[in-house]
Design a protein around this motif. Structure first.
Motif, mmCIF file in Angstrom:
data_model
loop_
_atom_site.group_PDB
_atom_site.id
_atom_site.type_symbol
_atom_site.label_atom_id
_atom_site.label_comp_id
_atom_site.label_asym_id
_atom_site.label_seq_id
_atom_site.Cartn_x
_atom_site.Cartn_y
_atom_site.Cartn_z
ATOM 1 N N LYS A 65 0.835 -1.202 0.000
ATOM 2 C CA LYS A 65 0.000 0.000 0.000
ATOM 3 C C LYS A 65 0.867 1.247 0.000
ATOM 4 C CE LYS A 65 -3.728 -2.076 2.600
ATOM 5 N NZ LYS A 65 -3.989 -2.237 4.053
ATOM 6 N N LEU A 66 1.857 1.229 0.933
ATOM 7 C CA LEU A 66 2.752 2.385 1.006
ATOM 8 C C LEU A 66 3.420 2.605 -0.345
ATOM 9 C CD1 LEU A 66 4.432 1.721 4.459
ATOM 10 C CD2 LEU A 66 3.074 3.727 3.863
ATOM 11 N N TYR A 67 3.808 1.494 -0.933
ATOM 12 C CA TYR A 67 4.513 1.563 -2.203
ATOM 13 C C TYR A 67 3.635 2.213 -3.271
ATOM 14 C CZ TYR A 67 6.924 0.141 -6.422
ATOM 15 O OH TYR A 67 7.561 0.152 -7.625
ATOM 16 N N ALA A 68 2.408 1.770 -3.304
ATOM 17 C CA ALA A 68 1.502 2.283 -4.329
ATOM 18 C C ALA A 68 1.357 3.795 -4.220
ATOM 19 C CB ALA A 68 0.137 1.607 -4.191
ATOM 20 N N VAL A 69 1.396 4.293 -2.954
ATOM 21 C CA VAL A 69 1.229 5.730 -2.756
ATOM 22 C C VAL A 69 2.504 6.483 -3.099
ATOM 23 C CG1 VAL A 69 0.739 7.532 -1.062
ATOM 24 C CG2 VAL A 69 -0.486 5.344 -0.973
ATOM 25 N N GLY A 70 3.628 5.995 -2.549
ATOM 26 C CA GLY A 70 4.840 6.816 -2.600
ATOM 27 C C GLY A 70 5.807 6.491 -3.708
ATOM 28 N N CYS A 71 5.734 5.293 -4.252
ATOM 29 C CA CYS A 71 6.836 4.879 -5.110
ATOM 30 C C CYS A 71 6.397 4.457 -6.504
ATOM 31 C CB CYS A 71 7.586 3.715 -4.475
ATOM 32 S SG CYS A 71 7.658 3.769 -2.672
ATOM 33 N N ALA A 72 5.166 3.984 -6.597
ATOM 34 C CA ALA A 72 4.747 3.328 -7.841
ATOM 35 C C ALA A 72 4.820 4.263 -9.042
ATOM 36 C CB ALA A 72 3.335 2.783 -7.676
ATOM 37 N N SER A 73 4.634 5.560 -8.787
ATOM 38 C CA SER A 73 4.626 6.488 -9.914
ATOM 39 C C SER A 73 5.929 6.418 -10.694
ATOM 40 C CB SER A 73 4.374 7.911 -9.417
ATOM 41 O OG SER A 73 5.371 8.266 -8.485
ATOM 42 N N CYS A 74 7.005 6.147 -10.016
ATOM 43 C CA CYS A 74 8.285 6.084 -10.716
ATOM 44 C C CYS A 74 8.740 4.661 -10.963
ATOM 45 C CB CYS A 74 9.365 6.789 -9.915
ATOM 46 S SG CYS A 74 9.071 8.539 -9.710
ATOM 47 N N HIS A 75 8.483 3.778 -9.992
ATOM 48 C CA HIS A 75 9.043 2.434 -10.096
ATOM 49 C C HIS A 75 8.048 1.434 -10.671
ATOM 50 C CE1 HIS A 75 12.870 3.268 -8.211
ATOM 51 N NE2 HIS A 75 12.255 3.974 -7.286
ATOM 52 N N GLY A 76 6.850 1.922 -11.047
ATOM 53 C CA GLY A 76 5.860 1.022 -11.631
ATOM 54 C C GLY A 76 5.053 0.321 -10.566
ATOM 55 N N THR A 77 3.849 -0.058 -10.906
ATOM 56 C CA THR A 77 2.960 -0.637 -9.900
ATOM 57 C C THR A 77 3.490 -1.948 -9.344
ATOM 58 O OG1 THR A 77 1.724 -1.358 -11.821
ATOM 59 C CG2 THR A 77 0.737 0.388 -10.472
ATOM 60 N N GLY A 78 4.148 -2.733 -10.127
ATOM 61 C CA GLY A 78 4.677 -3.993 -9.620
ATOM 62 C C GLY A 78 6.175 -3.933 -9.371
#
Ligand code: HEM
Lengths: 544, 269
Positions: free
Chosen positions: B54-67
């Motif tokens: 969840k945290l990833y989806a909020v803070g990181c996914a925009s750059c590192h991709g959803t998966g």
């Protein structure tokens, strides 16, 4: 005059006098002292910069003697077991180990080391500004050109004494510097390899470099420097010191204080002040903490490795130079990236060394000068000097390009490109700007002479106009501002001879005339106020 | 006794002993192993991964991709391991604020618990270097001198003799290592962030990493000793030269002006 029977009969002379008499009878010091002790020295702070160099040199020698008592100039390997724990068990050369011992186990060792090193930095800085003082005031002109060269040699030898000195501890930083030097030597075509093998007694680093540097650092170079220094000072005595223009100061006299007692007392006091400043620096601030750098090993290297400041411009040359390499037919490599800087290095220094000779050739001025120039009255010389300094500074920035990049958050590539371009452009810009500033100052002098000093008092005239009251200058001030001569450029001679036949003017002469116009031609000086102009204005026809 | 000594040579004796031994070790394990953890861990682990995702989806996914597969704005995180996440997020480098020559460290925005969850999620994407435990990175009792030697061999070319940092090309830099958390030093070596090479255990064993950490702690931390007085930033000859000119020569000139101004008055004679 050593024995007088009459005096013997009456009373013995005081002991001091007898000793002096004894020495005088054998050494003839009285007449020497008589002429020299009353030698006059003018007072100006900038004349004391040479003294700062002299005193720091003395301090360096004294502390250096102490260090030689404990330093072991040997590259044989030992395992460290002294007081500095973070080095325990590390294998290192005896040179490095003994430097650690001096720093941590010899009484006062660290302080003396730091005094020695800080004094060396101050010594070279003092020489540098002393040299600039001599340059900008034109003190290098006849008859002092030889003394200028002696001084210049002292500066260059000082650089190399410093280099060999900071290499002695055999730490990772200075070892990198020695490696740098080896690379530069290797880049010399044809003989580079041989030179390197000769200097290091085999492959780098070998076992000879530290002992050799040691002899060079403590014996050879200081010995030569001491000789040059004495010659330098004798010449200062012999020529008598120059003085700034002023009322009562002529090309034939020296106005100031006698060497003994006034100047000696001041100089003695000044020595202790210089010593005090250096000792305070050394007691408070670390310099070259070799214990944190580790012993030199050819397989290790650190970033941010720079030489001491006086060698910094050579580092800058290397860092700014593109890494060009040419492979000649037959497989010989020319490492231009290193060789070109190696060739520019002496040029930078020679440029300033030969300047007095070039100036006297270009201007045709072969007269003796004992009155100093005010820098503004020689815009071209002052411009050249400022340009040289800016050039030197650009190279220093190049030498520290990584630190400038980090601390100003720049890209090191950008800094390097800046240095490459600035190397060619900045001196020109500085020359132009300095010349203009000088001309501006000359204009102001002219104004002051003609209209007096702005007093800051505003007066309202009967018809309502406001004017600032200008106070006339005193005679002394007028003299100072107008005593300088304004020379005309040399001519190459008429184009045609008296018979109207076209004369053949040698190329050199044409060049010289052209350069001379550059020095003294148009736009190099503002005509100073003439007595007629002055009279006219001060007789009331002026505008206020 | 006789019976036993006779059966000792029975063909099946070896098998029986083996069975006994196995049973004993199994029993011992059952007795000593933290039984609750053995069961609870997978559960906690998957919870953490859930939270991390969840945290990833909020803070990181925009750059590192959803998966975590990476985008044009950020590299793939598959297989970078929990150590890389702990380092990057723990030192505040991630989440990246703006593209630049290099992700700078800045105040960290996540709690350690959140970082652990992020790390767990990323670690679940593929195996990679694992966040070290305290006893792995603690410099307690390590060999400082050896650490210095290793540091000068492996790190000084980028980080400087004592870790003051250094410039790399195009605005990139190796940072000053003053007071970097021992855990982050360890992870930096494990994972090789950005332009730094990684030093896995085969290259630089755990013990040697500890030595390096101990060395840095001695020479480049807030309470490092500087026997020579103020260290002037520890940048070497450039600062020393600047200092000699400004304070050394500056003081000399002030003194010279003072002395020159104190002239004896000439007597009329
Ligand atoms: C070991 C280094 C040096 C020492 C100890 C030294 C010392 C002195 C002293 C005490 C004086 C008289 C006072 C003064 O004008 O400052 C002097 C004058 C002079 N120095 Fe140096 N100096 C050194 C290096 C240099 C250098 C590097 C140069 C230039 C390249 C130079 C050129 C001169 C000249 C031309 C004078 C005569 C100045 C005049 O009479 O106005 N010296 N030096």
């Amino acid at each position: 005059m050593s024995t007088t029977t009459a005096a013997d009969n009456r009373r013995k002379a005081p002991r001091g006098e007898r000793v002096a008499d004894w020495a005088d009878g054998r050494l003839g010091i009285y007449s020497l002292a008589k002429t020299n002790m009353r030698k006059i020295f003018p007072d100006h702070w900038s004349f004391m910069l040479g003294e700062v160099a002299l005193y720091s040199f003395i301090i360096i020698i004294l502390t250096g003697v102490y260090l030689t008592l404990f330093f072991v100039p040997s590259m044989s390997e030992v395992e460290y077991h002294g007081s500095y724990v973070p080095m325990h068990g590390i294998r290192m050369s005896e040179a490095y180990a003994s430097t650690l011992d001096i720093s941590f186990d010899v009484r006062g060792g660290l302080l003396i080391r730091q005094i020695h090193h800080w004094a060396a930095l101050v010594f070279l800085a003092a020489m540098f500004v002393h040299m600039m003082r001599v340059f900008f005031t034109g003190a290098f002109r006849k008859p002092r050109e030889v003394n200028w060269l002696f001084g210049f040699l002292l500066f260059v030898l000082g650089m190399f004494t410093g280099f060999t000195g900071y290499s002695l501890p055999d730490d990772l930083l200075s070892g990198t510097g020695v490696r740098f030097m080896e690379g530069a030597i290797l880049s010399v075509p044809v003989v580079g390899t041989y030179l390197s093998m000769f200097l290091f007694g085999g492959e780098f680093p070998g076992h000879d470099v530290i002992p050799r540097f040691f002899s060079i650092h403590v014996l050879l170079l200081p010995g030569i420097m001491l000789g040059l220094l004495v010659a330098h000072l004798i010449l200062v005595f012999y020529h008598k010191h120059t003085q700034f223009p002023g009322a009562g100061k002529t090309n034939k006299n020296v106005v100031g204080m006698p060497l003994l007692p006034v100047y000696m007392a001041k100089a003695g006091g000044f020595f202790f002040l210089v010593f005090g400043v250096i000792a305070a620096l050394s007691a408070l601030f670390t310099i070259n903490p070799i214990w944190a750098l580790g012993p030199y090993r050819a397989d290790q290297v650190s970033t941010g490795a720079q030489p001491d400041w006086y060698m910094g411009f050579s580092e800058g040359l290397i860092r700014a130079m593109p890494g060009w390499e040419v492979v000649l037919p037959g497989g010989y490599t020319l490492a231009l990236g290193v060789f070109v800087p190696l060739m520019v290095f002496p040029l930078v220094l020679a440029a300033i060394a030969v300047y007095p000779f070039i100036e006297s050739w270009v201007t045709g001025d072969k007269r003796e000068h004992h009155i100093l120039d005010r820098p503004r009255n020689h815009p071209v010389r002052t411009g050249i000097g400022a340009a040289w300094i800016s050039w030197y500074l650009v190279m220093l920035i190049g030498g520290g390009n990584d630190l400038f990049a980090i601390h100003f958050h720049l890209s090191i590539n950008a800094v390097t490109w800046f240095v490459r371009i600035a190397f060619f452009v900045v001196p020109v810009l500085v020359f132009i700007a300095t010349k203009r500033i000088c001309l501006g100052l000359q204009r102001r002098d002219r104004d002051k002479v003609l209209h007096g000093r702005e007093s800051g008092i505003i007066k309202r005239l009967p018809h309502g106009e406001f004017v600032e009251v200008h106070e006339p200058l005193s005679q002394e001030q007028l003299h100072t501002l107008t005593q300088h001569e304004q020379r005309k450029p040399l001519e190459a001679g008429p184009e045609v001879d008296e018979n109207g036949v076209k004369r053949k003017v040698p190329r050199v002469q044409k060049l010289r005339a052209k350069l001379s116009r550059g020095f003294y031609g148009e736009n190099t000086q503002i005509p100073k106020a003439t007595p007629e102009e002055f009279k006219e204005i001060s007789s009331g026809h002026g505008h206020h | 006794m006789k019976k036993l000594s006779a059966r000792r040579r029975h063909p099946l004796a070896a098998l029986v002993v083996l069975l006994f031994a196995l049973a004993a070790t199994g029993g011992l394990y059952a007795a000593f192993a933290p039984a609750d953890k053995a069961e609870a861990e997978p559960v906690a682990q998957s919870l953490a991964i859930e939270e991390g995702k969840k945290l990833y989806a909020v803070g990181c996914a925009s750059c590192h991709g959803t998966g975590g597969q990476g985008t044009t704005d950020g590299p793939s995180l598959v297989g970078v391991g929990s150590a890389a996440v702990d380092f990057q997020v723990g030192t505040g480098r991630m989440p990246l604020q703006q593209p630049g020559a290099q992700a700078p460290d800045k105040p960290n925005v996540y709690t350690q618990a959140e970082i652990d969850q992020l790390a767990a999620y990323i670690a679940s994407l593929g195996p990679g270097p694992v966040t070290p435990t305290e006893e792995q990175y603690s410099p307690e009792g390590a060999d400082i001198a050896n650490g210095g030697e290793l540091f000068r061999t492996n790190c000084a070319q980028c980080h400087n003799f004592t870790g003051q940092g250094g410039a790399l090309t195009e605005g990139k830099y190796a940072p000053d290592l003053e007071d970097v958390d021992p855990k982050h030093i360890y992870e930096a070596m494990q994972t090789g962030p950005q332009n730094m090479p990684s030093f896995p255990d085969q290259v630089l064993p755990e013990q040697e990493k500890q030595d390096i950490i101990a060395y840095l702690d001695t020479v480049n931390s807030e309470d490092s000793e500087t026997p020579g007085g103020f260290a002037l930033g520890g940048f070497g000859p450039v600062t020393e030269g600047l200092f000699a000119w400004t304070f050394g020569l500056g003081a000399m000139i002030v003194v010279a002006i003072w002395v020159a101004a104190r002239t004896a008055k000439a007597k009329k004679s």
